[in-house]
Each structure stands twice: as C-alpha cells, then as structure tokens.
Design a protein around this motif. Structure first.
Motif, PDB file in Angstrom:
ATOM      1  N   ALA A 133       2.762   1.761   7.515  1.00  0.00           N
ATOM      2  CA  ALA A 133       3.331   2.031   6.186  1.00  0.00           C
ATOM      3  C   ALA A 133       4.535   1.112   5.986  1.00  0.00           C
ATOM      4  O   ALA A 133       5.172   0.686   6.964  1.00  0.00           O
ATOM      5  N   PRO A 134       4.842   0.798   4.708  1.00  0.00           N
ATOM      6  CA  PRO A 134       5.980  -0.094   4.438  1.00  0.00           C
ATOM      7  C   PRO A 134       7.330   0.624   4.480  1.00  0.00           C
ATOM      8  O   PRO A 134       7.452   1.762   4.017  1.00  0.00           O
ATOM      9  N   ALA A 138      15.192   3.654   8.188  1.00  0.00           N
ATOM     10  CA  ALA A 138      15.366   5.078   7.872  1.00  0.00           C
ATOM     11  C   ALA A 138      14.008   5.581   7.420  1.00  0.00           C
ATOM     12  O   ALA A 138      13.467   5.099   6.426  1.00  0.00           O
ATOM     13  N   GLY A 149      11.721  -0.393   4.018  1.00  0.00           N
ATOM     14  CA  GLY A 149      12.781  -1.368   3.800  1.00  0.00           C
ATOM     15  C   GLY A 149      13.595  -1.537   5.074  1.00  0.00           C
ATOM     16  O   GLY A 149      13.810  -0.560   5.807  1.00  0.00           O
ATOM     17  N   LEU A 177       6.846  12.325   5.618  1.00  0.00           N
ATOM     18  CA  LEU A 177       6.050  12.770   4.460  1.00  0.00           C
ATOM     19  C   LEU A 177       4.625  13.092   4.865  1.00  0.00           C
ATOM     20  O   LEU A 177       4.143  14.197   4.668  1.00  0.00           O
ATOM     21  N   GLY A 178       3.921  12.084   5.402  1.00  0.00           N
ATOM     22  CA  GLY A 178       2.500  12.253   5.719  1.00  0.00           C
ATOM     23  C   GLY A 178       2.207  11.802   7.136  1.00  0.00           C
ATOM     24  O   GLY A 178       3.065  11.901   8.014  1.00  0.00           O
ATOM     25  N   VAL A 201       1.548   8.767   8.816  1.00  0.00           N
ATOM     26  CA  VAL A 201       2.235   7.683   9.529  1.00  0.00           C
ATOM     27  C   VAL A 201       3.688   8.067   9.814  1.00  0.00           C
ATOM     28  O   VAL A 201       4.190   7.903  10.933  1.00  0.00           O
ATOM     29  N   THR A 202       4.370   8.597   8.802  1.00  0.00           N
ATOM     30  CA  THR A 202       5.793   8.919   8.999  1.00  0.00           C
ATOM     31  C   THR A 202       5.960  10.076   9.998  1.00  0.00           C
ATOM     32  O   THR A 202       6.907  10.076  10.784  1.00  0.00           O
ATOM     33  N   GLN A 240      11.636   8.714   6.269  1.00  0.00           N
ATOM     34  CA  GLN A 240      11.543  10.097   5.785  1.00  0.00           C
ATOM     35  C   GLN A 240      10.146  10.625   6.095  1.00  0.00           C
ATOM     36  O   GLN A 240       9.146   9.973   5.771  1.00  0.00           O
ATOM     37  N   ALA A 295       6.128   0.262  -4.357  1.00  0.00           N
ATOM     38  CA  ALA A 295       4.782   0.495  -4.884  1.00  0.00           C
ATOM     39  C   ALA A 295       3.877   0.933  -3.749  1.00  0.00           C
ATOM     40  O   ALA A 295       4.205   0.776  -2.588  1.00  0.00           O
ATOM     41  N   ARG A 296       2.731   1.474  -4.113  1.00  0.00           N
ATOM     42  CA  ARG A 296       1.712   1.707  -3.091  1.00  0.00           C
ATOM     43  C   ARG A 296       1.231   0.339  -2.643  1.00  0.00           C
ATOM     44  O   ARG A 296       0.723  -0.428  -3.441  1.00  0.00           O
TER      45      ARG A 296
END
Ligand SMILES: Cc1cc2nc3c(=O)[nH]c(=O)nc-3n(C[C@H](O)[C@H](O)[C@H](O)COP(=O)(O)OP(=O)(O)OC[C@H]3O[C@@H](n4cnc5c(N)ncnc54)[C@H](O)[C@@H]3O)c2cc1C
Length: 281
Positions: free
Chosen positions: A61-62, A78, A64, A82-83, A85-86, A80, A242-243
């Motif tokens: 996942a991307p 950083a 920054g 969510l799903g 991968v994270t 967060q 963006a996705r």
C-alpha cells in the motif's frame, strides 16, 4: 525473493524495521533502515514523495515518507491501521523485514518556497507527509519567511507528532495552532474544525504559500477558505491520496483528467487541479 537493485520497478527493496513508536490511536511510526541497493535509491528523496510498503504475504500500500533525507538515512512512515496491509504492518516487530518500492511521485518545490511565508495545514494522518516540509524549514530557518502551522485531528488521541510540538513552536518566527473536533478534559487549545481555526488566525496571503494535506473533504473546505482569504490557486499546494495500484504510471488507476496522481503528483497546486478537471470534463 526481494530485489536489492531496481531494474524492475515492481520489485521492492528490502528494509528492516529498527524502531516502532505509538504515534496516536491506531497509528504507529515505523523507522526503517534500507538494505543494499535501497540505501542509494533513498539517499536523496524529497519532502512529499511516497513509497509502496509491503507486508509480506498480504500485499502493498502507498504511504507518504514522513522523514527528511537531511535528518539521517533511515525512513519514517506513519501507518494508520485500516485494512489488511496496514494491519499486517502493525503486527511487525523490531528486526522484521519490509519491502519498499520508491521513492515515487513528485515533491514540494522547496526552492520556490524560499523567502515566502508558509502556512502548513495538516489534518490527522495527513500530517505525515508535511513533517519533512516542517523539518526542512526548521533546519534552514533563515531561508524561509514566517512559518504558521495549523494542526488538527478529530480528538487529542489522534494528533500526530505531539512529541515534536515543543521543537516546532520554539523555532524562530514560527507559530503552531492546534485544534480538535472533540476535546477531552485536559485539552486547552482550540476546539472545532480546522476551517474554523483557519478563519480565526486568518493568515495573510501576502508573499505566502499554503500547503495542505488531510482528508479530501478537509482539503476541499480549506482550499475554498484560503481563496476567500486571498490566496491565489497557484499558491495553494495540496497533496492528494488517490487509490493507486502500480505507483509508476502504468495501470492508469489514479488518473485525474490526463494526469496520473502517482507520477505527476501527489503534490499539485489548486490551479493545476483546476486545469486537470477542466480538460477532463
Ligand atoms: C500517496 C499516498 C500516501 C499515503 N500516505 C499514507 C500515510 O502516510 N499513512 C497512512 O496511514 N496512510 C497513507 N495512505 C493511505 C494508505 O495507502 C491506505 O490506508 C492503505 O492503502 C490501506 O490499505 P489496507 O490494505 O490496510 O486497507 P484496505 O483493506 O485496502 O482498505 C481498508 C479501508 O480503507 C479504505 N481505504 C483504502 N485505501 C484508501 C485510500 N487511499 N484513501 C482512503 N481510504 C482508503 C478502504 O475503502 C477501506 O474502507 C496514503 C495513500 C496514498 C495514495
């Protein structure tokens, strides 16, 4: 097998997690040391660029880049939760390997920001790609004009980089304003949306640039208000999330008009976004 050179841009470099910090509720800050070819690839990344991080076996996942190349050769992210991968990344420990593709995308044109007054507006996890901009300005303070940082989250437990606020606000010619939508009992800063804070502090557009990152709805309202305050669209910088799929302009999934956010962005001025939409509609 993970690549150590970048002949194939789909193959990640290998990195090792060397530190993990609780940054906010459900947000961890990972410090990564790059191995082999990754060290050279990341020796000169710029504020605003991003990478794809892989959680092995789950996907990528991307994210920054939340660190600055001028402050050492490790990378901060950083993340967060969510799903899938994270969540996989949140289960990593010190010493674990990660895959990293990048550095990707364009960056904030820091040279054009020199001698300008800067208004940096970060909402929630959107503060992550703005941290290297803040570090760059603080580390070369005399090169830039007045620095105003507006920093927001839904509640105090979601504010990111709290341990750096002292450094930020004690820098010369620098202001830090914090706000949350829902305060707790200990909160003694502003309460309300970041737009309310922006209206309250009303930065002057004279010789100023604004830089915003946060949820799309926040960017939309902040941008409208900045224009009302007199900021010209070409002086309002935003970074878009963006996705994305490939990150290298091949799959076309993150197009905005004829531009692709992964290679033409993620950093755009509002003037550029206006042109892109005009050509698209
Ligand atoms: C250029 C760029 C930079 C980013 N930087 C960061 C960063 O610094 N830190 C960070 O935590 N996240 C960042 N993100 C968002 C991050 O990529 C997503 O949170 C991640 O892809 C979610 O993956 P997942 O497999 O855990 O969740 P999924 O299983 O894919 O999705 C879980 C939930 O999140 C939603 N979601 C997934 N991706 C996005 C997205 N891009 N935008 C909005 N909602 C999404 C889904 O709709 C779903 O509700 C960035 C995204 C981009 C494009």
């Amino acid at each position: 097998m993970v690549a150590v050179s970048n002949n194939n841009p789909f193959l990640p470099y290998l990195g090792t997690v060397i530190d993990i910090k609780d940054l906010a509720t459900d947000i961890l800050l990972f410090r990564i040391e790059m191995l082999n070819g990754g060290k050279e690839a990341f020796c000169d990344y710029k504020p605003g660029q991003f990478v794809f991080l892989s959680a092995f076996g789950l996907g990528e996942a991307p994210f920054g880049i939340a660190s600055s190349a001028t402050r050492g050769d490790t990378l901060d992210f950083a993340v967060q939760r969510l799903g899938s991968v994270t969540t996989g990344l949140h289960e990593l420990g010190k010493g674990d390997p990660v895959g990293i593709r990048g550095p990707l995308g364009n960056w904030f044109p820091m040279d054009q920001f020199k001698e300008k007054n800067l208004v940096i507006i970060g909402g929630g996890i959107g503060g992550a790609p703005l941290r290297p901009v803040i570090h760059e300005v603080l580390d070369h303070r005399a090169d830039y004009g007045h620095l105003m940082i507006l920093w927001a989250a839904r509640n105090p437990s979601l504010l990111v980089f709290t341990d750096e606020y002292e450094e930020w606000k004690s820098a010369p010619d620098t202001e830090l304003h914090l706000t949350v939508d829902q305060p707790d009992q200990l909160w003694d800063h502003n309460v309300g949306l970041i737009t309310q804070l922006l209206e309250k502090v009303s930065p002057s557009p004279d010789n100023a640039i604004s830089i915003t990152c946060g949820p799309p709805i926040m960017i939309h309202h902040v941008e409208k208000l900045l224009r009302k305050l007199g900021f010209k669209p070409e002086r309002i910088y935003v970074t878009l999330e963006a996705r994305m799929h490939c990150g290298i302009g091949k799959c076309g999934r993150c197009n905005l008009g004829e531009k692709l956010i992964c290679i033409d962005g993620p950093v755009f001025t509002v003037a550029e976004i206006g042109e892109m939409l005009e050509n698209y509609l």
